[in-house]
Write an enzyme that holds these catalytic residues in place. Structure first.
Site, PDB file in Angstrom:
ATOM      1  N   ASP A  93       0.784  -1.234   0.000  1.00 13.14           N
ATOM      2  CA  ASP A  93       0.000   0.000   0.000  1.00 13.14           C
ATOM      3  C   ASP A  93       0.820   1.290   0.000  1.00 13.14           C
ATOM      4  O   ASP A  93       1.958   1.316   0.475  1.00 13.14           O
ATOM      5  CB  ASP A  93      -0.900   0.035   1.239  1.00 13.14           C
ATOM      6  N   HIS A 122       3.476  -2.102   3.255  1.00 14.98           N
ATOM      7  CA  HIS A 122       3.530  -0.766   2.654  1.00 14.98           C
ATOM      8  C   HIS A 122       4.870  -0.556   1.962  1.00 14.98           C
ATOM      9  O   HIS A 122       5.891  -1.091   2.395  1.00 14.98           O
ATOM     10  CB  HIS A 122       3.337   0.327   3.713  1.00 14.98           C
TER      11      HIS A 122
END
Length: 257
Positions: free
Chosen positions: A78, A225
């Site tokens: 992400d 992430h």
């Protein structure tokens, strides 16, 4: 799905996206209803992303399952792309023979189109993570939610060279019935997660690896992430987690659509 808190980086993203938001509010009016997707070109945003193209609607419920079945696992990345960390994540995934789903923030995709194209060229899938990663967007108006989702869709599609995102992940899990229906009507399956490594908080590599090992039985979709700060722990954790998952008999796939 608990919302992530205390992210100064996301405040900066919101500030960076104010121009896009203001443009959306003043330049045009969007209408988007479940099962219907019609939108014209926006001022200041190229129509090359073809927002009026016909797309097939997908299911509105939040996906968690893997297309590889009961022993499948979905690696999701992400908040990027990021010029420092995304290339390192891509190389690690390539070396490991793993495909992942990259949930991209619109402003980041717009800033680094070559990285978006690289993600696609390497065989990974794209996911819409809104324009500015506003974790409170579920408290905002439908017009605001529409702007965040549709503008990000066009930004990512343009940056990729025409490849559309196949999923929509609400920032911090801030889904609403409206946002899910809108995304699904545009062919983007709402995407959740089962295992939150909390790598954004940099809890330590051992903690992150232990989280995956203890929680993968909850479901196949794992959250990492590649932007928003120092992602060295993320890389180190992935180096341990990916071979461990394979040793346990898991097959790497994509979320169902």
């Amino acid at each position: 799905m608990a919302k992530h808190k205390g992210r100064a980086w996301h405040v900066r993203l919101l500030a960076a996206a104010l121009g896009v938001t203001a443009m959306a509010a003043g330049a045009s009016v969007w209408t988007a209803q479940a099962g219907t997707a019609s939108a014209g070109p926006r001022a200041g945003i190229s129509s090359e992303a073809k927002p009026q193209e016909r797309v097939s609607a997908v299911a509105v419920d939040i996906a968690h399952a893997s297309d590889r079945g009961a022993k499948g696992v979905n690696i999701t990345i992400d908040d990027g792309p990021d010029p420092n960390w995304t290339p390192q994540v891509l190389q690690l995934l390539k070396d490991s023979g793993v495909k992942a789903t990259f949930c991209m923030v619109g402003t980041q995709a717009q800033a680094y189109p070559d990285l978006v194209k690289k993600v696609v060229a390497d065989g990974h899938r794209l996911c819409n993570h809104t324009v500015s990663h506003d974790t409170a967007m579920d408290t905002k108006s439908e017009a605001y939610q529409s702007q965040q989702i549709l503008d990000a869709e066009r930004m990512i599609t343009k940056a990729s060279g025409g490849v559309r995102p196949q999923y929509y992940r609400a920032p911090g899990g801030a889904f609403t019935p409206y946002s899910r229906k809108l995304a699904a009507s545009r062919g983007m399956r709402p995407l959740g997660w089962n295992v939150d490594t909390k790598d954004f908080e940099r809890p330590g590599v051992d903690t992150m690896v232990a989280t995956v090992k203890s929680e993968i039985s909850n479901g196949p979709t794992v959250l990492f992430h590649d932007a928003g700060g120092d992602r060295s722990q993320t890389l180190a954790a992935l180096r341990q987690v990916l071979p461990w998952l394979r040793e346990q008999g898991y097959a790497f796939g994509f979320p169902v659509r």
